[in-house]
Each structure stands twice: as C-alpha cells, then as structure tokens.
Design a protein around this motif. Structure first.
Motif, PDB file in Angstrom:
ATOM      1  N   UNK A  20       0.821  -1.210   0.000  1.00 57.08           N
ATOM      2  CA  UNK A  20       0.000   0.000   0.000  1.00 57.08           C
ATOM      3  C   UNK A  20       0.857   1.263   0.000  1.00 57.08           C
ATOM      4  N   UNK A  21       1.941   1.258   0.809  1.00 54.13           N
ATOM      5  CA  UNK A  21       2.786   2.450   0.916  1.00 54.13           C
ATOM      6  C   UNK A  21       3.508   2.750  -0.387  1.00 54.13           C
ATOM      7  N   UNK A 120      -2.664  -4.909  -6.674  1.00 53.58           N
ATOM      8  CA  UNK A 120      -3.516  -5.245  -5.533  1.00 53.58           C
ATOM      9  C   UNK A 120      -3.772  -4.045  -4.634  1.00 53.58           C
ATOM     10  N   UNK A 121      -3.190  -2.909  -4.972  1.00 52.91           N
ATOM     11  CA  UNK A 121      -3.320  -1.711  -4.136  1.00 52.91           C
ATOM     12  C   UNK A 121      -3.758  -0.525  -4.992  1.00 52.91           C
ATOM     13  N   UNK A 122      -4.769  -0.782  -5.843  1.00 58.81           N
ATOM     14  CA  UNK A 122      -5.204   0.248  -6.776  1.00 58.81           C
ATOM     15  C   UNK A 122      -5.788   1.469  -6.072  1.00 58.81           C
ATOM     16  N   UNK A 123      -6.408   1.250  -4.907  1.00 50.83           N
ATOM     17  CA  UNK A 123      -6.984   2.396  -4.192  1.00 50.83           C
ATOM     18  C   UNK A 123      -5.888   3.367  -3.755  1.00 50.83           C
ATOM     19  N   UNK A 124      -4.810   2.839  -3.156  1.00 42.17           N
ATOM     20  CA  UNK A 124      -3.717   3.700  -2.712  1.00 42.17           C
ATOM     21  C   UNK A 124      -2.999   4.332  -3.906  1.00 42.17           C
ATOM     22  N   UNK A 129      -2.208   9.273  -7.141  1.00 43.56           N
ATOM     23  CA  UNK A 129      -2.361   9.986  -8.410  1.00 43.56           C
ATOM     24  C   UNK A 129      -3.289  11.184  -8.266  1.00 43.56           C
ATOM     25  N   UNK A 130      -4.402  11.006  -7.553  1.00 40.69           N
ATOM     26  CA  UNK A 130      -5.329  12.122  -7.353  1.00 40.69           C
ATOM     27  C   UNK A 130      -4.653  13.253  -6.598  1.00 40.69           C
ATOM     28  N   UNK A 203     -11.236   4.162   4.961  1.00 39.92           N
ATOM     29  CA  UNK A 203     -10.273   3.498   5.856  1.00 39.92           C
ATOM     30  C   UNK A 203      -8.836   3.989   5.686  1.00 39.92           C
ATOM     31  N   UNK A 204      -8.634   5.174   5.116  1.00 37.14           N
ATOM     32  CA  UNK A 204      -7.267   5.654   4.899  1.00 37.14           C
ATOM     33  C   UNK A 204      -6.540   5.945   6.216  1.00 37.14           C
ATOM     34  N   UNK A 205      -7.302   6.208   7.299  1.00 36.53           N
ATOM     35  CA  UNK A 205      -6.660   6.467   8.588  1.00 36.53           C
ATOM     36  C   UNK A 205      -5.877   5.267   9.095  1.00 36.53           C
ATOM     37  N   UNK A 206      -6.275   4.078   8.674  1.00 41.90           N
ATOM     38  CA  UNK A 206      -5.613   2.870   9.156  1.00 41.90           C
ATOM     39  C   UNK A 206      -4.170   2.782   8.688  1.00 41.90           C
TER      40      UNK A 206
END
Length: 233
Positions: A20-21, A120-124, A129-130, A203-206
């Motif tokens: 994710x990082x 597997x970490x497309x959200x991050x 990118x955003x 859940x980005x705070x996690x």
C-alpha cells in the motif's frame, strides 16, 4: 485517528514491492514528481502528505510559497504552499533507492510508469495519483462535485483512466481534452464522484497514506452538494 495524530507508516524494505505504501508513493511520483538518474523530486501542497512520503522513501522536505496558473484557465493564478520531497542518490554508492539507475525503478526508457506490481493496491495508487495531479471542486452551478486529473503526459492519464475503469466503483470518465497550458485532463462523471471519492478515502486512517487537506476538501465539497437546493449561482 484524527488528522493531527502521529502514525508510524508501515513500509516494505523494497521500494518496488507490491505494498500500500509503495503504491501511494509511486502514484504521487507519477502525478507530481520527476525522476532523474540521481534524484527523485515529488511536489505536494499538503505538509503531512509530504512527511508520509518521506517516511516511505526517505529524503528531505523543503517548503516554499508559489504562485502558479490554474491548469484549466491560465488567466487565473493561485498562491499556495508547496512542499518538495527530494531523494538523492545514496552517498554509500547504493544508488537511487538502492537501484543503479532510474530505469531500474518503475519507469521505462520513455518515462512511462509501470504499475503492475501495485495491482492489488489500486486504491492507494489512485489516491496518490489524485493527490499528485488531481483536482476536487464543488460546482455551484449544478450542485455537484467534480474530480478531474490534469497532467502533461497523455499516456499517464490514459493509464489512470484504465485504473479507474478497473476499480470496484462504477465511475465512468470523460474523454481526454487539451488544457490551455498545453497538457491534458479528464474528469470523472459527476454522478459517480460521491461513491468514487468515498471509496478512494475509505479506511485511509488505518494506514496514514493520504493528504488530510485533500480529504477535507472532498468531504466539504460532498457536504455542499448534499445541502444544495438550487439557489446558488
């Protein structure tokens, strides 16, 4: 966790490992960074995000205030804080992030980014990118929220469109268009923005892998849209 809380960022030993990082970091690099053979520079308007990127990849953060033209309309300028993360080649001869050259990082000889390791970490990756090359705004004329991506690299935006198309949220995007500054942009359909934006920061705070100011902008814009009664101009 609140925006002001400290968080230890989990980071893999390999900066190219699927994690994710690293997905968040390379999304930022692609969106607002520059890679040469001996350095990486990443620019962000959010100090906490800059410190998160430094925790992931090392380097030093410098702060300055800049005035720049608005991407969609060069007749408009804005003044904002800018934080630049600089990562230099290691003094011990280990190279840039432990690599011998920029080409051993996720970028090819034409400067295009390879994101396969982060599938597997497309959200991050999309969040990076955003925050690197995206905009969020409340459209008072329609009572909707807009999310768009702006960059000089057309191929990067095409890859971003593909990532959005593959995400679990149905978020159609418009065609790529030219900007007045010579780059390109596309937007997410307004009707899809609430679900897409909520998913993007869920859940980005996690993990701590987000820019607090950008999330607040999204939340405020969505609140404005929810309260819109059609009387604003």
């Amino acid at each position: 966790m609140t925006d002001g809380d400290a968080l230890e960022i989990a980071v893999p030993s390999d900066p190219l490992a699927g994690h994710a990082a690293t997905a968040y970091f390379w999304g930022h690099v692609a969106g607002s960074g520059d890679i040469s053979d001996d350095s990486i520079e990443v620019v962000t308007n959010d100090e906490e995000s800059a410190q998160v990127l430094a925790a992931i990849a090392g380097g030093d953060v410098a702060h300055e205030t800049t005035t720049r033209e608005y991407a969609h309309d060069t007749s408009i300028t804005r003044t904002e804080d800018e934080y630049t993360l600089s990562i230099d080649e290691g003094a011990d001869g280990a190279g840039l992030l432990g690599r011998n050259s920029a080409l051993s990082l996720p970028v090819d000889g034409r400067g295009n980014y390879r994101f396969g390791a982060f599938a597997s970490y497309e959200r991050e990756l999309l969040r990076g990118l955003l925050e690197g090359c995206g905009t969020i705004c409340f459209k008072s004329s329609s009572g909707t929220v807009g999310i768009s991506f702006v960059h000089d690299d057309r191929e990067l935006l095409e890859v971003t469109q593909e990532l959005i198309a593959d995400c679990p949220i149905d978020a159609p995007t418009g065609d790529l268009s030219a900007t007045s500054s010579g780059g390109y942009w596309f937007g997410v359909d307004d009707d899809a923005v609430p679900a897409f934006g909520t998913w993007l920061y869920e859940n980005c705070e996690e993990t701590g892998l987000f820019a607090p100011s950008r999330r607040r902008k999204l939340e405020r814009s969505l609140e404005q849209a929810s309260a819109y009664d059609g009387d604003e101009t």
